[in-house]
Design a protein around this motif. Structure first.
Motif, PDB file in Angstrom:
ATOM      1  N   ILE A 118       0.841  -1.209   0.000  1.00 20.36           N
ATOM      2  CA  ILE A 118       0.000   0.000   0.000  1.00 20.36           C
ATOM      3  C   ILE A 118       0.875   1.259   0.000  1.00 20.36           C
ATOM      4  CG2 ILE A 118      -1.617   1.350   1.382  1.00 20.36           C
ATOM      5  CD1 ILE A 118      -3.011  -0.955   0.124  1.00 20.36           C
ATOM      6  N   ALA A 119       1.850   1.285   0.880  1.00 21.80           N
ATOM      7  CA  ALA A 119       2.722   2.461   0.957  1.00 21.80           C
ATOM      8  C   ALA A 119       3.478   2.659  -0.347  1.00 21.80           C
ATOM      9  CB  ALA A 119       3.697   2.313   2.126  1.00 21.80           C
TER      10      ALA A 119
ATOM     11  N   SER B  50       2.575   1.656  -3.334  1.00 21.52           N
ATOM     12  CA  SER B  50       1.645   2.065  -4.393  1.00 21.52           C
ATOM     13  C   SER B  50       1.368   3.559  -4.337  1.00 21.52           C
ATOM     14  CB  SER B  50       0.312   1.333  -4.257  1.00 21.52           C
ATOM     15  OG  SER B  50       0.475  -0.017  -4.502  1.00 21.52           O
ATOM     16  N   GLN B  51       1.279   4.085  -3.127  1.00 20.31           N
ATOM     17  CA  GLN B  51       1.035   5.528  -3.012  1.00 20.31           C
ATOM     18  C   GLN B  51       2.187   6.310  -3.631  1.00 20.31           C
ATOM     19  OE1 GLN B  51      -0.159   6.302   1.221  1.00 20.31           O
ATOM     20  NE2 GLN B  51      -2.024   6.895   0.150  1.00 20.31           N
ATOM     21  N   THR B  52       3.402   5.919  -3.275  1.00 16.64           N
ATOM     22  CA  THR B  52       4.572   6.591  -3.846  1.00 16.64           C
ATOM     23  C   THR B  52       4.593   6.419  -5.361  1.00 16.64           C
ATOM     24  OG1 THR B  52       5.779   6.104  -1.816  1.00 16.64           O
ATOM     25  CG2 THR B  52       7.081   6.763  -3.722  1.00 16.64           C
TER      26      THR B  52
ATOM     27  N   THR C  64       2.166   5.826  -7.509  1.00 14.19           N
ATOM     28  CA  THR C  64       1.119   6.602  -8.182  1.00 14.19           C
ATOM     29  C   THR C  64       1.507   8.075  -8.250  1.00 14.19           C
ATOM     30  OG1 THR C  64      -0.539   5.075  -7.341  1.00 14.19           O
ATOM     31  CG2 THR C  64      -1.341   7.162  -8.184  1.00 14.19           C
ATOM     32  N   LEU C  65       2.029   8.591  -7.130  1.00 16.64           N
ATOM     33  CA  LEU C  65       2.420  10.004  -7.097  1.00 16.64           C
ATOM     34  C   LEU C  65       3.520  10.285  -8.116  1.00 16.64           C
ATOM     35  CD1 LEU C  65       1.649  12.451  -5.151  1.00 16.64           C
ATOM     36  CD2 LEU C  65       3.977  12.176  -4.316  1.00 16.64           C
TER      37      LEU C  65
ATOM     38  N   ARG D 101       2.150  10.024 -11.763  1.00 19.49           N
ATOM     39  CA  ARG D 101       1.406  11.231 -12.136  1.00 19.49           C
ATOM     40  C   ARG D 101       2.354  12.406 -12.295  1.00 19.49           C
ATOM     41  NH1 ARG D 101      -2.205  15.664  -9.407  1.00 19.49           N
ATOM     42  NH2 ARG D 101      -0.282  15.695  -8.199  1.00 19.49           N
ATOM     43  N   GLY D 102       3.350  12.487 -11.410  1.00 15.40           N
ATOM     44  CA  GLY D 102       4.346  13.552 -11.527  1.00 15.40           C
ATOM     45  C   GLY D 102       5.092  13.502 -12.853  1.00 15.40           C
TER      46      GLY D 102
ATOM     47  N   LEU E 264      12.816  14.105  -3.735  1.00 13.80           N
ATOM     48  CA  LEU E 264      11.611  13.290  -3.669  1.00 13.80           C
ATOM     49  C   LEU E 264      11.894  11.951  -2.993  1.00 13.80           C
ATOM     50  CD1 LEU E 264       8.738  13.734  -4.741  1.00 13.80           C
ATOM     51  CD2 LEU E 264       9.362  12.398  -6.747  1.00 13.80           C
TER      52      LEU E 264
ATOM     53  N   ARG F  84      12.371  12.440   0.719  1.00 21.96           N
ATOM     54  CA  ARG F  84      11.130  12.657   1.466  1.00 21.96           C
ATOM     55  C   ARG F  84      10.352  11.357   1.595  1.00 21.96           C
ATOM     56  NH1 ARG F  84       6.146  15.400  -1.181  1.00 21.96           N
ATOM     57  NH2 ARG F  84       6.238  13.329  -2.104  1.00 21.96           N
ATOM     58  N   GLU F  85      10.272  10.592   0.488  1.00 15.68           N
ATOM     59  CA  GLU F  85       9.516   9.349   0.525  1.00 15.68           C
ATOM     60  C   GLU F  85      10.123   8.362   1.522  1.00 15.68           C
ATOM     61  OE1 GLU F  85       6.614   8.589  -0.837  1.00 15.68           O
ATOM     62  OE2 GLU F  85       6.494  10.625  -1.614  1.00 15.68           O
TER      63      GLU F  85
ATOM     64  N   ALA G  98       9.318   9.712   5.038  1.00 15.20           N
ATOM     65  CA  ALA G  98       7.887   9.539   5.301  1.00 15.20           C
ATOM     66  C   ALA G  98       7.567   8.068   5.515  1.00 15.20           C
ATOM     67  CB  ALA G  98       7.053  10.107   4.134  1.00 15.20           C
TER      68      ALA G  98
ATOM     69  N   LEU H 127       8.222  -0.765   4.572  1.00 20.50           N
ATOM     70  CA  LEU H 127       7.743   0.553   4.147  1.00 20.50           C
ATOM     71  C   LEU H 127       8.865   1.353   3.501  1.00 20.50           C
ATOM     72  CD1 LEU H 127       5.059  -0.080   5.588  1.00 20.50           C
ATOM     73  CD2 LEU H 127       4.971   2.350   6.176  1.00 20.50           C
TER      74      LEU H 127
END
Lengths: 432, 432
Positions: free
Chosen positions: A312-313, A315-317, A319-320, A323-324, A338, A341-342, A345, A382
């Motif tokens: 899940i974690a 996939s969020q990265t 997808t972001l 899109r970026g 980036l 930060r990822e 986070a 993660l």
């Protein structure tokens, strides 16, 4: 009941616009679709066809004879005709081109000579051009001689005697200018013409950034070839945006919602097969630790949590970043920031949720070790998810592979493998 | 180095357009972004601001004083100003409105009185209107009196003395018509004006279907309020398309790619927490079968395959249906057909891959039972995935919940639970 059918035919052809008929066909299951298409008036067919989804177009075209295709595409814009022709087998396309009159054939062939996904493939040839050295008054008189000006004409293109592009003259400018001024004096030259080889995504960006309605397309010598209009650009924007969503689920962006059963089954089978391979890899990792699981069954109960949180974690990265990339935000200069930060986070969220999971695991299984082990595994996974989610799409894109298509499968493989390996590996170490 | 800074400032303000400066800010990490924003000339700030991503806008606005916001928004279009004002806290927005001149305030308040996601919130008030009973020649003379016609003006709006909308007159039509004709005779009335309360997605559909560049917006009494232009519609299309992709990963479609660490961490934490809950549910299901797993450890090795195949198949269906909903393809009349196709496709692919998995499992663990059990569980789970993938988005939408946001979490919960339950349940039955 043929009376009812006549009723439907009448309503279809007389109270719906071609684009609405196309929408109706798009959202009909195969049989109804074929039935409805049979009811569309011959003279509307071309117009309806060009508004259909690509997959639906291809399906209908594949059932037509060459002669029919020719008939219904006759009245279409050059770019729309070229789009349709590209859906046909090479042989039939050649045959069709042979039957066209020379002027149309030359135009279509010019559009066809460029890749579908370039400005040249997107352009239309219906430009209205004027010379720079005439007055506004003459220009207005010249325009008035047209019976009709093509749709989406917001500007005239100013060209030299040899058709070299010089500038554009917006109609709004023409309308408010002194009749004695020269076109040269009021035309605008600050919009760069579009090279025919520019990709359609770049064209879309240009249109969005400059709020264009139409723009001139030139060849490498600066000769005006045609123009691109916003309606076609909107299609590109929607397709590009759809692309990421559909690809990440292993679906084509042209996918027909109501594709027939067997086509759907076949297309899905491939994606499931690829994913099965990655699932086997994960299973193989678990298999390595069979002995440990036999000793501590709680591991089997908890291990999906570790894999799932990392997935899940990640996939969020992913997808972001995808899109970026599509928005042109992610590039060499800012990847470092980036990624950093990822990672942080991921580590922070890892610590937060690892402690929750640890607490639950300790209470559930009355075992303090298992809490520590799962907490460590979640933090590790993660971080792995953040790393893979950032670097995978960048690496794939650099390798010329579509990140939206390959990214999610690879990411889950990584988070599954790392998750199971970290959790079961740590457990093996501490329980043996 | 202040010389270098001066250099950057010069380049930024003199060789980039506002939209390009905005793009540069959008793709800069927080510190660089703040630094760059500080270098933008005062008179460009408003223009740059309106082109930024929503999240970035909000961030910059939150650091500004009311007076500053007023200064930089002064020159903006009414709709862009309204967009920016909506990002501000209510109190500051009121304060700002007080300081505007009465004409502008009335206009902005009118746009603000409609929801951001409606035609009213999307419209601009810069219409050029004419009366129906004047001649083409008079109309042309009237237009010539304008110094400048607003951008994106492809049509004049024909209104009554009381500002009631009557029809549109495309400039291209005006340019080719006989000067003695009346506006009434050449205007077009076949485009329905847009009601101010229409949702922005419906507006986008209308623009796409009719290839519009601008369209009139009216109130419930038919009075012309303003117009919507294609550039704003393109933004809606992109946002709508982005929405599904981002929501399915639990990200907002306005998400700033370069949001600061703590904001990112916080936003992600929520999504991870929700997913953790579903992971615990899956674990609880496994926990029920601890005894069986203890007896047959191979189950632990193979069980992720069952869950994963169901999840992947279900996600494909879910994505297709969510996109179908966005395109207006999926509705009551065709859900039956769609569900049926998905179920059969799921069953067929289930049978295909179940036999592959069964063969591998039997060879791997030298146990014929485990092959049959995993095959049955995979078929069951793929059917469950098809069912959930089709019905979840439809049910969620009917309940007013965003399918893209809630769909994927719920789907994985279902395929995990069904997958583990079917596989371990069958195993418990056969091995005890």
């Amino acid at each position: 009941d043929s009376g009812e059918l006549r009723q439907v035919r009448y309503t279809l052809n007389n109270s719906l616009r071609p684009v609405e008929i196309a929408h109706l066909l798009d959202k009909s299951p195969p049989k109804e679709r074929q039935l409805l298409w049979g009811l569309v008036n011959k003279d509307l067919e071309g117009d309806v066809l060009q508004h259909l989804g690509y997959d639906v177009q291809a399906e209908i075209l594949s059932r037509m004879e060459t002669r029919e295709v020719l008939e219904i595409t006759e009245g279409l814009d050059i770019d729309d005709m070229a789009d349709l022709l590209q859906q046909l087998p090479e042989r039939i396309m050649r045959e069709l081109l042979q039957t066209m009159d020379i002027q149309n054939r030359t135009r279509v062939e010019q559009v066809l000579s460029y890749d579908e996904d370039t400005a040249g493939g997107l352009m239309n040839t219906d430009t209205v051009t004027i010379r720079p050295d005439i007055t506004v008054e003459t220009a207005l008189r010249y325009i008035r001689r047209h019976k009709e000006i093509p749709d989406m004409t917001d500007s005239l293109f100013v060209v030299s005697r040899r058709d070299a592009y010089i500038g554009i003259l917006p109609l709004t400018k023409l309308l408010v200018s002194d009749p004695d001024m020269l076109v040269r004096e009021i035309m605008s030259t600050d919009i760069e013409p579009i090279e025919a080889t520019m990709t359609d995504s770049e064209v879309a960006q240009l249109f969005e950034q400059h709020d264009l309605i139409s723009a001139p397309v030139i060849d490498e010598d600066g000769k005006l070839l045609g123009r691109i209009t916003i309606d076609d650009v909107v299609d590109v924007i929607r397709e590009d945006a759809d692309h990421s969503l559909m690809s990440m689920a292993g679906l084509g962006e042209d996918a027909d919602t109501f594709a027939p059963l067997m086509r759907t089954t076949r297309n899905r089978a491939i994606w499931l097969g690829i994913n099965l391979l990655t699932a086997f890899i994960a299973s193989a990792v678990i298999g390595v630790f069979e002995d440990t699981i036999e000793k501590v069954v709680a591991l089997a109960v908890l291990m999906p949590i570790v894999a799932s949180m990392g997935g899940i974690a990640g996939s969020q990265t992913l997808t972001l970043v995808i899109r970026g990339q599509a928005l042109g935000h992610v590039e060499r200069s800012n990847i470092g920031w980036l990624l950093n930060r990822e990672l942080v986070a991921g580590a922070l969220n890892g610590l937060l949720w690892a402690s929750v999971v640890a607490a639950v695991a300790i209470i559930w299984f009355q075992d303090i070790y298992i809490g520590g082990i799962i907490a460590a595994a979640i933090v590790i996974n993660l971080i792995a998810g953040a790393l893979a989610g950032t670097l995978l799409p960048i690496g794939l894109k650099a390798a010329g592979i579509d990140p939206a298509l390959a990214g999610s499968v690879l990411l889950t493989t990584i988070t599954d493998v790392v998750g199971f390996f970290a959790f079961l590996g740590l457990a093996t170490y501490f329980y043996s």
